[in-house]
Design an enzyme around this catalytic site. Sequence first.
Site, PDB file in Angstrom:
ATOM      1  N   GLN A  92       1.899   3.807  10.433  1.00 42.13           N
ATOM      2  CA  GLN A  92       3.090   4.601  10.134  1.00 42.13           C
ATOM      3  C   GLN A  92       2.819   6.097  10.196  1.00 42.13           C
ATOM      4  OE1 GLN A  92       4.175   3.126   6.259  1.00 42.13           O
ATOM      5  NE2 GLN A  92       4.731   1.103   7.020  1.00 42.13           N
ATOM      6  N   HIS A 154       2.434   4.473   4.427  1.00 45.39           N
ATOM      7  CA  HIS A 154       3.025   5.033   3.194  1.00 45.39           C
ATOM      8  C   HIS A 154       2.667   6.509   2.999  1.00 45.39           C
ATOM      9  CE1 HIS A 154       4.061   1.018   0.983  1.00 45.39           C
ATOM     10  NE2 HIS A 154       4.269   0.943   2.288  1.00 45.39           N
ATOM     11  N   GLU A 248      15.163   1.321  -3.213  1.00 45.10           N
ATOM     12  CA  GLU A 248      15.923   2.064  -4.221  1.00 45.10           C
ATOM     13  C   GLU A 248      16.531   3.342  -3.654  1.00 45.10           C
ATOM     14  OE1 GLU A 248      12.947   0.996  -7.995  1.00 45.10           O
ATOM     15  OE2 GLU A 248      13.170   3.077  -7.319  1.00 45.10           O
ATOM     16  N   TYR A 258       9.759   7.418 -12.104  1.00 43.10           N
ATOM     17  CA  TYR A 258      10.641   6.452 -11.453  1.00 43.10           C
ATOM     18  C   TYR A 258      10.041   5.051 -11.364  1.00 43.10           C
ATOM     19  CZ  TYR A 258      13.788  10.247 -11.033  1.00 43.10           C
ATOM     20  OH  TYR A 258      14.644  11.271 -11.366  1.00 43.10           O
ATOM     21  N   TYR A 269       3.800  -8.863  -0.795  1.00 46.46           N
ATOM     22  CA  TYR A 269       3.876  -9.593   0.465  1.00 46.46           C
ATOM     23  C   TYR A 269       3.123 -10.923   0.395  1.00 46.46           C
ATOM     24  CZ  TYR A 269       5.699  -5.136   1.973  1.00 46.46           C
ATOM     25  OH  TYR A 269       6.456  -4.003   2.075  1.00 46.46           O
TER      26      TYR A 269
END
Length: 377
Positions: A92, A154, A248, A258, A269
């Site tokens: 990513q 991430h 979210e 949070y 997973y």
Amino acid sequence: MAKLVRKFSALAGAAIALSLLGAAHAVAQNEGVAAYEIVPVAEGLDHPWSLTFMPDGSLLIVELSGQIRVMRDGSLADEPVAGVPAVYFAGQGGLFDVVLDPDFAENSLVYLSYAHGTPKSNGTRVARARFDGEALTDLAVIFDATPAKDTPVHYGGRIAFLPDETMLVTIGDGFDYREEAQNLGSHLGKILRIGRDGRALSDNPFVGREGALPEIWSYGHRNQQGLVYDAASGRVYEHEHGAQGGDEINVIEPGKNYGWPVITRGIDYSGARISPFTEYESMEQPIVDWTPSIAPSGMTIYRGDAFPEWQGDIFVGALAAQHVRRVKMENGEPAGEEVLFAELDKRIRDVRSGPDGYLYLVTDGEGGSVLRVTPAR
């Protein structure tokens, strides 16, 4: 691209194909809502990730692989922008956002977020440069997230400016390091607030706390790929990926926790429970939760004139679900959702509101596209 006529149920938000016609754009009709057209703007892109609208009417298209493409007068420039720094393009990782300085008209400064480093040591970086319409110059790295990690996933990497001309930057949890989201001595799993030179701000909520990094603005996040400051409401909205479920949307306030990974509605997973808790003392609840996951990416608050019925609503791209999710907002609270543009059958990487009042979509992957949503003629 074929011309697709679609009719959507205002109640269910589900697309029902009516006919397939030959043309260069897609058309959808809604019951009780204005019809729209989807028109290709740019095609054949290499993992397009985000968009930036320029004051001169041109469009910057960010490709994850490390290029910035310029769309000017309806044409994509043959050559990418020169002077873009090398990025760590793996998993990513890559080039994420390009955002204009609040005083861009006077100083020509832009800010870039991207992954940098090596497989064994990489992280999210923010740099600043001058942009003359064709090239970046005077590039300077102003911030590196710490600690470095050895996972190509991430990163977060979204940037948004606040009215005081400071910037928020999302930093993901690095996947294998999710416990770091609760550690104020790490940038992982945080939203940071920094100045335009990359420095921490003296009024940040954890300045002076022993063991806390001064750039932290909020914490307990997973992988935040949507971040918007809404001038009309004065709110900061953020969205983040859960694992299997637990995506979210949050309203972000400085100093708040949070919850990730202490509270979540998602499961790992492997099928294992991540936490037995969906709420916990002093941890914030999302205003929207998606379980099962839609894999959100990109976000905008629509404030244009072209679609009055969408005014003030939140639009989120969905990768796994392959649509755009419209969250209807009433008096600052979610009041229902609608699935849009599922007829494209594409992973939606980004969604932006253009200065022309139209909605812009970015489809993901090799051969990705930028699409413009306009009222039907």
